[in-house]
Design a protein around this motif. Structure first.
Motif, short mmCIF file in Angstrom:
data_model
loop_
_atom_site.label_atom_id
_atom_site.label_comp_id
_atom_site.label_asym_id
_atom_site.label_seq_id
_atom_site.Cartn_x
_atom_site.Cartn_y
_atom_site.Cartn_z
N VAL A 65 17.83 50.03 63.48
CA VAL A 65 17.81 48.84 64.34
C VAL A 65 17.61 47.67 63.40
O VAL A 65 16.70 47.71 62.56
CB VAL A 65 16.66 48.89 65.38
N HIS A 66 18.46 46.68 63.48
CA HIS A 66 18.33 45.61 62.49
C HIS A 66 17.93 44.28 63.13
O HIS A 66 18.20 44.03 64.30
CB HIS A 66 19.65 45.43 61.72
N GLY A 67 17.30 43.43 62.30
CA GLY A 67 16.99 42.06 62.70
C GLY A 67 18.04 41.12 62.14
O GLY A 67 19.17 41.53 61.88
N GLY A 68 17.62 39.89 61.94
CA GLY A 68 18.56 38.88 61.42
C GLY A 68 18.06 37.48 61.73
O GLY A 68 18.86 36.54 61.82
N GLY A 69 16.73 37.36 61.89
CA GLY A 69 16.14 36.05 62.19
C GLY A 69 16.59 34.95 61.24
O GLY A 69 17.10 33.91 61.69
N PRO A 70 16.45 35.15 59.91
CA PRO A 70 16.85 34.08 58.98
C PRO A 70 18.34 33.76 59.07
O PRO A 70 18.74 32.60 58.97
CB PRO A 70 16.51 34.67 57.60
N GLN A 71 19.15 34.79 59.28
CA GLN A 71 20.60 34.58 59.38
C GLN A 71 20.95 33.80 60.65
O GLN A 71 21.84 32.94 60.64
CB GLN A 71 21.32 35.94 59.37
N ILE A 72 20.24 34.07 61.75
CA ILE A 72 20.48 33.34 63.01
C ILE A 72 20.07 31.87 62.82
O ILE A 72 20.80 30.95 63.19
CB ILE A 72 19.68 33.96 64.18
N SER A 73 18.89 31.68 62.20
CA SER A 73 18.40 30.31 61.99
C SER A 73 19.39 29.50 61.15
O SER A 73 19.68 28.34 61.44
CB SER A 73 17.04 30.32 61.29
N ALA A 74 19.94 30.14 60.09
CA ALA A 74 20.89 29.44 59.22
C ALA A 74 22.14 29.04 59.99
O ALA A 74 22.65 27.92 59.85
CB ALA A 74 21.26 30.34 58.04
N GLN A 75 22.63 29.92 60.85
CA GLN A 75 23.85 29.62 61.61
C GLN A 75 23.59 28.53 62.65
O GLN A 75 24.42 27.64 62.86
CB GLN A 75 24.37 30.90 62.27
N LEU A 76 22.42 28.59 63.29
CA LEU A 76 22.09 27.55 64.28
C LEU A 76 22.04 26.19 63.59
O LEU A 76 22.53 25.19 64.12
CB LEU A 76 20.74 27.86 64.95
N GLU A 77 21.45 26.19 62.39
CA GLU A 77 21.35 24.93 61.65
C GLU A 77 22.74 24.40 61.28
O GLU A 77 23.02 23.22 61.46
CB GLU A 77 20.51 25.15 60.39
N ARG A 78 23.60 25.31 60.82
CA ARG A 78 24.97 24.91 60.48
C ARG A 78 25.66 24.27 61.68
O ARG A 78 26.44 23.35 61.55
CB ARG A 78 25.77 26.15 60.05
N LEU A 79 25.35 24.79 62.87
CA LEU A 79 26.01 24.28 64.08
C LEU A 79 25.27 23.08 64.67
O LEU A 79 25.65 22.55 65.70
CB LEU A 79 26.10 25.40 65.13
N GLY A 80 24.18 22.69 64.02
CA GLY A 80 23.41 21.54 64.50
C GLY A 80 22.61 21.84 65.75
O GLY A 80 22.26 20.94 66.51
N LEU A 81 22.30 23.14 65.99
CA LEU A 81 21.51 23.50 67.17
C LEU A 81 20.05 23.69 66.74
O LEU A 81 19.76 24.28 65.70
CB LEU A 81 22.03 24.79 67.80
N GLU A 82 19.15 23.21 67.59
CA GLU A 82 17.73 23.31 67.25
C GLU A 82 17.21 24.73 67.41
O GLU A 82 17.70 25.48 68.25
CB GLU A 82 16.94 22.40 68.18
N SER A 83 16.23 25.08 66.58
CA SER A 83 15.68 26.42 66.66
C SER A 83 14.16 26.33 66.60
O SER A 83 13.60 25.72 65.69
CB SER A 83 16.22 27.21 65.47
#
Ligand SMILES: Nc1ncnc2c1ncn2[C@@H]1O[C@H](COP(=O)(O)OP(=O)(O)O)[C@@H](O)[C@H]1O
Ligand SMILES: CC(=O)N[C@@H](CCC(=O)OP(=O)(O)O)C(=O)O
Length: 320
Positions: A65-83
């Motif tokens: 079972v995998h996570g990906g918190g930092p990867q999600i945060s990076a993508q949200l930032e790239r898209l200009g979405l707040e996290s």
């Protein structure tokens, strides 16, 4: 003839020393949570894949079972979405949910499946949506005693292990992203963002796994974090329960998950350092383990643990 040097003899001895452990764990299910923070190094990821494939070829039934918190945060930032995180969980708007699903199932999971499959046709990726694996309802966070709406964050209410068991029976390694389907068929996008530690623990319990292993970016559970780096090597469910209110940030879902697992039939739940290469094999082949091990309270289950510990002691003695 008799004078010929068999230079590979030490290797043969090492393999034979592992025999009691391999015999005992043959056919046992191990749920391994690979955290986003331990997943940022290419060599570590490749070594992780080798360890998991090793377990599979040694006759165990590993589930990732995998996570990906930092990867999600990076993508949200790239898209200009707040996290933003509340009580250790990501506040997930419907737009953020699309990104979570895309990054976990389309990026992180694909990469792990690819790494595992370099060793053969083994890994099959899925999310909690597939074959009703994970069903969830909306989870409300508790902040300073108040119930807070954090959007599309899910609480797992049901697990259907059928597809995972079928894959395991077929010799495959399921690689699971922590996105769950909604219990309510008429519910908007129909999916929820579930913390990956929580998802791994729920799945380990539902599968009746022998062990839950949570790989992270610290050595284990620190006794007095952040003031000391003294790692708690072993604690019972009751001891952990007492510690829970004092835990912070990412450790909260991890240790809650470990508690849930050992209270629901899993024999051991371990938090180990995913920054150490081959940490899974190190944890297994080292007597005391390298991180934090949580064990159940019940005498019957504890007897099972004593058996595991006793045997690993003899393995270590043999290895010395
Ligand atoms: N008692 C504790 N012991 C160890 N780490 C702790 C503790 N309390 C909080 N933490 C924090 O929890 C983090 C691990 O959780 P998290 O960042 O969610 O990891 P992952 O991405 O592996 O799921 C550690 O890096 C540390 O900053
Ligand atoms: C609800 C919630 O917080 N979900 C997590 C899911 C990924 C995760 O848990 O990743 P790590 O294991 O790397 O932390 C998130 O959105 O970041």
């Amino acid at each position: 003839m008799s004078a010929r040097k068999h230079t590979a003899l030490p290797k043969a001895r090492t393999l034979i020393e592992a025999l009691p452990w391999l015999t005992r764990h043959h056919g046992k299910t191990v749920v391994i949570k690979f955290g986003g923070n331990a997943m940022v190094d290419e060599e570590l990821k490749a070594a992780f894949a080798q360890d998991v494939v090793f377990l599979r070829h040694a006759g165990l039934r590993p589930v990732v079972v995998h996570g990906g918190g930092p990867q999600i945060s990076a993508q949200l930032e790239r898209l200009g979405l707040e996290s933003e995180f509340k009580a250790g969980l990501r506040v997930t708007t419907p737009e953020a949910m699309d990104v979570v699903r895309m990054v976990l199932a389309g990026q992180v999971q694909r990469e792990l499946v690819g790494l595992l499959n370099q060793h053969g046709p083994l890994a099959v990726g899925m999310t909690g949506e597939d074959a009703h694996l994970m069903t969830a309802t909306r989870h409300y966070a508790e902040v300073d005693g108040e119930r807070v709406d954090i959007g599309r964050v899910g609480e797992v209410t049901a697990i259907d292990t059928g597809a995972v068991r079928a894959l395991l029976d077929d010799g495959r390694i399921p690689v699971i992203s922590s996105v769950a389907r909604s219990a309510d068929a008429g519910d908007g996008t129909g999916v929820f963002n579930v913390n990956a530690d929580t998802a791994a623990a729920a799945l380990a319990a539902a599968l009746g796994a022998e062990t839950l292993m949570v790989l992270t970016d610290v050595e284990g559970l620190y006794e007095d974090w952040p003031h000391s780096d003294e790692v708690i090597s072993r604690l019972t469910a009751t001891e952990l329960e007492k510690l829970l209110p004092d835990l912070a940030s990412g450790m909260v879902p991890k240790m809650r998950g470990c508690l849930h697992a050992v209270r629901n039939g899993v024999h051991t739940a371990r938090v180990i350092d995913g920054r150490v290469q081959h940490s899974i094999l190190l944890e297994i082949f080292t007597d005391e383990g390298i991180g934090t091990m949580v064990v159940p309270d019940e005498p019957a289950a504890a007897a099972g643990i004593a058996d595991i510990k006793g045997s690993s002691e003899s393995e270590k003695a043999g290895a010395a």
